[in-house]
Design a protein around this motif. Structure first.
Motif, PDB file in Angstrom:
ATOM      1  N   PHE A 188       0.991  -1.280  -0.022  1.00 11.68           N
ATOM      2  CA  PHE A 188      -0.062   0.052  -0.022  1.00 11.68           C
ATOM      3  C   PHE A 188       0.768   1.145   0.037  1.00 11.68           C
ATOM      4  N   LYS A 189       0.341   2.367  -0.692  1.00  5.81           N
ATOM      5  CA  LYS A 189       1.416   3.527  -0.770  1.00  5.81           C
ATOM      6  C   LYS A 189       1.448   4.248   0.534  1.00  5.81           C
ATOM      7  N   ASN A 190       0.214   4.153   1.386  1.00  9.41           N
ATOM      8  CA  ASN A 190       0.437   4.674   2.596  1.00  9.41           C
ATOM      9  C   ASN A 190      -0.742   4.091   3.575  1.00  9.41           C
ATOM     10  N   LEU A 191      -0.961   4.399   4.689  1.00  6.71           N
ATOM     11  CA  LEU A 191      -1.942   3.986   5.632  1.00  6.71           C
ATOM     12  C   LEU A 191      -3.385   4.172   5.117  1.00  6.71           C
ATOM     13  N   ASP A 192      -3.570   5.311   4.501  1.00  8.44           N
ATOM     14  CA  ASP A 192      -4.739   5.809   4.041  1.00  8.44           C
ATOM     15  C   ASP A 192      -5.425   4.804   3.158  1.00  8.44           C
ATOM     16  N   GLU A 193      -4.538   4.445   2.192  1.00  7.40           N
ATOM     17  CA  GLU A 193      -4.987   3.252   1.123  1.00  7.40           C
ATOM     18  C   GLU A 193      -5.300   2.083   1.741  1.00  7.40           C
ATOM     19  N   LEU A 194      -4.481   1.549   2.764  1.00  9.92           N
ATOM     20  CA  LEU A 194      -4.881   0.447   3.713  1.00  9.92           C
ATOM     21  C   LEU A 194      -6.234   0.443   4.273  1.00  9.92           C
ATOM     22  N   LEU A 195      -6.476   1.595   4.819  1.00  7.29           N
ATOM     23  CA  LEU A 195      -7.729   1.753   5.604  1.00  7.29           C
ATOM     24  C   LEU A 195      -9.107   1.650   4.423  1.00  7.29           C
ATOM     25  N   PHE A 196      -8.574   2.394   3.241  1.00  5.97           N
ATOM     26  CA  PHE A 196      -9.806   2.356   2.239  1.00  5.97           C
ATOM     27  C   PHE A 196      -9.981   1.035   1.842  1.00  5.97           C
ATOM     28  N   TYR A 197      -9.241  -0.028   1.647  1.00 10.72           N
ATOM     29  CA  TYR A 197      -9.654  -1.486   1.436  1.00 10.72           C
ATOM     30  C   TYR A 197     -10.009  -2.091   2.764  1.00 10.72           C
ATOM     31  N   ALA A 198      -9.700  -1.871   3.947  1.00  9.91           N
ATOM     32  CA  ALA A 198     -10.104  -2.224   5.079  1.00  9.91           C
ATOM     33  C   ALA A 198     -11.798  -1.875   5.410  1.00  9.91           C
ATOM     34  N   GLN A 199     -11.895  -0.670   4.768  1.00  4.65           N
ATOM     35  CA  GLN A 199     -13.374   0.111   4.921  1.00  4.65           C
ATOM     36  C   GLN A 199     -14.445  -0.509   4.220  1.00  4.65           C
ATOM     37  N   LEU A 200     -14.060  -1.009   3.006  1.00  5.93           N
ATOM     38  CA  LEU A 200     -14.802  -1.072   1.790  1.00  5.93           C
ATOM     39  C   LEU A 200     -15.980  -2.062   2.150  1.00  5.93           C
ATOM     40  N   ASP A 201     -15.677  -2.981   3.286  1.00  6.79           N
ATOM     41  CA  ASP A 201     -16.896  -3.728   3.836  1.00  6.79           C
ATOM     42  C   ASP A 201     -18.038  -3.031   4.243  1.00  6.79           C
ATOM     43  N   ALA A 202     -17.845  -1.760   4.598  1.00  6.25           N
ATOM     44  CA  ALA A 202     -19.017  -0.876   4.839  1.00  6.25           C
ATOM     45  C   ALA A 202     -19.933  -0.602   3.682  1.00  6.25           C
ATOM     46  N   LEU A 203     -19.436  -0.870   2.663  1.00  9.34           N
ATOM     47  CA  LEU A 203     -20.369  -0.517   1.408  1.00  9.34           C
ATOM     48  C   LEU A 203     -21.261  -1.910   1.183  1.00  9.34           C
TER      49      LEU A 203
END
Length: 230
Positions: A58-73
């Protein structure tokens, strides 16, 4: 394509990892302690690897969080798929999409902020495709229309896509469609920022959502060619 990290045995950070491992671990921490508990050092400690190794995936922590939170969709998509069967006309569709989006965004403001605001350069279509490859059990089947709409990354652009459909149906002029898009998206952002700053109780979410939709209808009545049917 998932990349796997393999380090030589004997290394203090010997570990075989993939992007999926990082997403699962981030999800576990978020589920127990919230987004605030996530840090690169914490993830590294939990996975038994170096802090620097995250940057292989991941390019940064925000990108990891993006994928980790996709389940909220998932709940958002499920609600859309369910409600689509109840929409009587294109105005119903327009407000129905907003209702589903607002309801889930008000329930999960931190997740929606990460997905739709903090990572605005992410290609949502590609991200969802990769996410579903990692977690095929999360796939929700939707109609071709919803699939097309969900692949548009920003809520502003998604709403304008529907507004253009209103124009084609003769419900609003092209110029007023732009105004409606701007007004409703700005209204939503105001609600969303209020909830982020002030918080919201679970028993207030539905009422806040309906209040937002009621105001959306009032705004639409100012710009629509014919709004007497709704």
């Amino acid at each position: 394509m998932e990349e796997t990290e393999v380090k030589k045995p004997g290394s203090p950070y010997f570990k075989c990892l993939s992007r999926k491992d990082y997403v699962i671990k981030a999800n576990e921490i978020i589920g127990k302690e919230g987004v605030e508990a996530i840090s690169i050092r914490r993830i590294a400690a939990e996975l038994g690897c170096s802090s620097a190794s995250m940057y292989r995936y991941f390019k940064n922590l925000d990108e990891l969080l993006f994928y980790a939170q996709l389940d909220a969709l998932t709940d958002y998509i499920l609600d859309l798929s369910k409600r689509e069967k109840e929409w009587k006309d294109i105005w119903d569709m327009h407000f129905g999409i907003w209702r589903s989006y607002a309801l889930e965004a008000f329930k999960n403001p931190k997740a929606f902020e990460i997905i739709f605001y903090r990572n605005i350069d992410k290609d949502l279509e590609e991200a969802l495709k990769e996410y579903y490859e990692m977690f095929p059990e999360a796939i929700v089947l939707v109609s071709p229309f919803l699939k097309e709409m969900l692949e548009i990354p920003g809520y502003y652009e998604r709403d304008y896509h529907v507004c253009q459909m209103l124009v084609k149906k003769g419900k609003i002029t092209a110029e007023n469609a732009k105004k409606l898009n701007h007004m409703i998206c700005t209204l939503f952002l105001g609600y969303f920022k209020f909830i982020q700053e002030k918080g919201i109780r679970d028993d207030e979410i539905l009422g806040m959502t309906e209040q937002f939709i009621g105001e959306c209808r009032e705004i639409a009545s100012l710009y629509a060619i014919d709004f007497t049917s709704w």
